[in-house]
Design an enzyme around this catalytic site. Structure first.
Site, short mmCIF file in Angstrom:
data_model
loop_
_atom_site.label_atom_id
_atom_site.label_comp_id
_atom_site.label_asym_id
_atom_site.label_seq_id
_atom_site.Cartn_x
_atom_site.Cartn_y
_atom_site.Cartn_z
N ASP A 200 -15.74 -9.40 43.36
CA ASP A 200 -17.07 -8.83 43.22
C ASP A 200 -18.10 -9.95 43.16
OD1 ASP A 200 -19.24 -6.94 42.19
OD2 ASP A 200 -17.48 -5.62 42.23
N HIS A 233 -23.03 -6.35 39.06
CA HIS A 233 -22.03 -5.39 39.55
C HIS A 233 -20.61 -5.79 39.16
CE1 HIS A 233 -19.60 -3.24 42.64
NE2 HIS A 233 -20.53 -2.30 42.48
N SER A 395 -17.50 2.44 43.17
CA SER A 395 -17.29 1.14 42.54
C SER A 395 -16.86 1.30 41.09
CB SER A 395 -18.59 0.32 42.56
OG SER A 395 -18.75 -0.34 43.78
#
Length: 601
Positions: A200, A233, A395
């Site tokens: 990520d 994220h 996600s």
């Protein structure tokens, strides 16, 4: 003053300023009556304006020419046929020679070809135009050439939160039925000593959710060489997988593999390098033990990405997000590698909301393996040691499953097959509303069983599965390796109790009928939220004479095994998913069939 007129070029092709004085150029050309200080100052000002204009035009021309060159040259990835590392290096040199011959390579910051090896898969990254790609593709040692595409994080929406909101996702995966019970999430196994590689934007390793269990692994983003999370994220996904209070596996170690930049975008090449690094790192840290990859990102179909992820799954369990396009997941990479996760360890995850509805944005289809909570999930964030945020997307669903895999690897002493088996057998069947065309209706469930880890012995080989016949319907079965052997004689006075569905209180009530079974009752149990041994154990405690368990998901049958401290005193067997559906169709729910014949054939 210096004129920026056209001067000689330097070695790099840039224009140098002319050393000619503006006074020297213009004063000689003016009549004597105009050579006053005022007139000369006006002339010098005009000359400086012309110089600035020429500098601007020259700069724009250089930028335009570079842009044109970039449009013709791109980054590519070639898949090499050979799995030998020496062959991979040889092909890399050959591709590099071909790419070096490309015209105008200097104008686009051309870099030398790079070799990337993931387990037994070899890739070569290079830069070039269409002609270069044609030459490389024609090499007999090359399978294909794929573009070095952009991939992006699978985040849908965001909302800040200031306090520690409870995660409804954890509340959902540890119970069977709605409504949510708002009970503390306390998995019997925490995933301790299991490594989760989070592909990520990096991880805020100092966050209190990780309690020292987050590590800065490596960064493969050229513009951001440090594995620090600048997007948030990656930290959010890592918190869902292994956060102390908001994670599925609160004892697991999360390792940052940075492949996305601060905008949430990254190159295929970064992913390939990250997979190469993670496979080698896991072998160095825990030789012979599988780790988990959590990959909440995706992009267009790309053969090189699919091949690389499949290669990594030889040693790692890879969990990827299905995508947020409200479309068929089989149209996107790496999501399209899923659909057979119970056998391959490549798991594609769709998202659900608090009502078990497929999230409106979630992709679907036969390439999805199961669903997990993904709408409005709170987790860790960047900016401070206690920052949190609520996010939505597939996600968020994928790290729920990655954490569950870590829990099961810890429970089953790093047995990959046993962990995958329980992951899919424990999933709740037929709970997701509108899962989408050809999607499996499976919802993630983490069993609350508190017994010891259950290592699996090697099943004894069975050449031809024996067969049972009940009421005229026959099915192959695999006898369990625990408990007594199934009686070979015909059972004359038994009744078959077919039980189908899920039980909010676990197997303890699912496997009981009116308090107790009759001595010779044979209980046939279909999909539920508990595992094989639990079904047999509670049916045995309730007085059943034998237990037949239908698999909750498609897949081959095998002799179930249990090596814990509890024992059962009844025989049991496993039948296939499709055979279970046949029995359910003919016997219905909670139906007693009087005096059937049950005979091994």
């Amino acid at each position: 003053p210096v004129s920026f007129g056209v001067g000689p070029e330097d070695a790099g092709g840039m224009l140098r300023p002319s050393p000619i004085s503006s006074q020297q150029v213009h004063q000689d050309a003016l009549p004597d009556r105009w050579q006053s200080p005022l007139v000369m100052e006006l002339v010098r000002r005009q000359q400086r304006r012309h110089a600035r204009a020429w500098l601007i035009v020259t700069t724009l021309l250089l930028l335009f020419s570079t842009t044109l060159a970039v449009q013709h040259q791109r980054s590519w990835v070639a898949s090499v046929r050979s799995t030998d590392r020496n062959d991979c290096r040889r092909i890399r040199r050959r591709v590099s020679d071909i790419a070096d011959a490309t015209p105008r390579k200097r104008a686009v910051g051309h870099t030398a070809a790079e070799g990337i090896t993931i387990e037994r898969a070899c890739f070569v990254r290079f830069s070039g135009d269409d002609a270069t790609v044609g030459v490389v593709t024609a090499l007999k040692e090359v399978n294909y050439v794929a573009p070095d595409d952009l991939v992006r994080a699978q985040r849908r929406q965001k909302r800040d939160t200031h306090g520690p909101p409870p995660s409804w996702g954890l509340d959902r995966i540890d119970q069977t039925n709605l409504p949510l019970g708002d009970q503390p999430y306390a998995p019997p196994h925490s995933g301790a000593n299991v490594n989760i590689y989070v592909f990520d934007s990096g991880i805020n390793a100092a966050h209190v959710e990780f309690s020292g269990r987050a590590e800065d692994g490596a960064s493969f983003v050229e513009s951001e060489p440090e594995p620090v999370d600048l997007a948030g994220h990656g930290t959010h996904c890592a918190g869902i997988a292994a956060g102390r209070t908001l994670g599925v596996a609160p004892g697991a170690t999360v390792i940052s593999v940075k492949v996305l930049d601060r905008t949430g975008a990254g190159r295929l090449t970064s992913l390939l390098k990250g997979l190469e690094w993670a496979a080698r790192e896991q072998e160095l840290r825990q030789p012979g033990r599988p780790g988990v990859v959590s990959m909440s990102l995706g992009g267009p179909k790309n053969k090189a990405l699919d091949e690389a992820v499949k290669a990594a799954a030889n040693e790692l369990v890879v969990v990827v997000s299905a995508g947020n396009n409200a479309d068929n997941a089989c149209k996107f990479s790496p999501a399209r590698i899923g659909g057979k996760g119970h056998r391959t360890g490549l798991i594609t995850v769709g998202a659900t909301d608090r009502s078990d509805q497929r999230s409106t944005f979630s992709n679907f289809g036969s390439c999805v393996d199961l669903f997990a909570p993904g709408t409005g999930i709170p987790s860790a964030w960047i900016g401070s040691r206690r920052a949190r945020r609520i996010e939505s997307g597939t996600s968020m669903a994928a790290p729920h499953v990655a954490g569950a895999v870590a829990v099961l690897l810890g429970k089953h002493s790093f047995s990959r097959d046993a962990a995958l088996e329980e992951l899919f057998d424990s999933a709740l069947r037929d709970f997701v509303t509108s899962p989408g065309k050809r999607s499996p209706n499976l919802l993630l469930h983490v069993s609350s069983y508190t017994g010891p880890p259950t290592p699996r012995a090697t099943p004894r080989p069975t050449l031809t599965p024996p067969t049972i016949c009940v009421g005229g319907f026959c099915a192959d079965f695999a006898e369990s390796l625990f408990g007594p052997s199934w009686p070979r004689e015909l059972i004359q006075e038994g009744s078959l109790v077919a039980v189908r569905g899920s039980d909010p209180n676990g197997c303890s009530t699912l496997t009981k009928r009116d308090g107790k079974y009759q001595k010779n009752d044979i209980v046939m149990i279909f999909g539920s939220g508990c595992q094989y041994f639990d079904k047999v154990y509670f049916a045995s405690q309730a007085g059943a004479g034998g237990v037949v368990v239908a698999r909750a998901t498609p897949g081959p049958i095998f002799p179930p095994n249990y090596l814990g401290h509890l024992t059962v005193k009844v025989p049991s067997m496993m039948i296939a998913y499709q055979d279970g559906l046949e029995f359910a169709e003919h016997f219905g729910e909670l139906v007693t069939v009087g005096s059937p014949s049950l005979r091994p054939q």
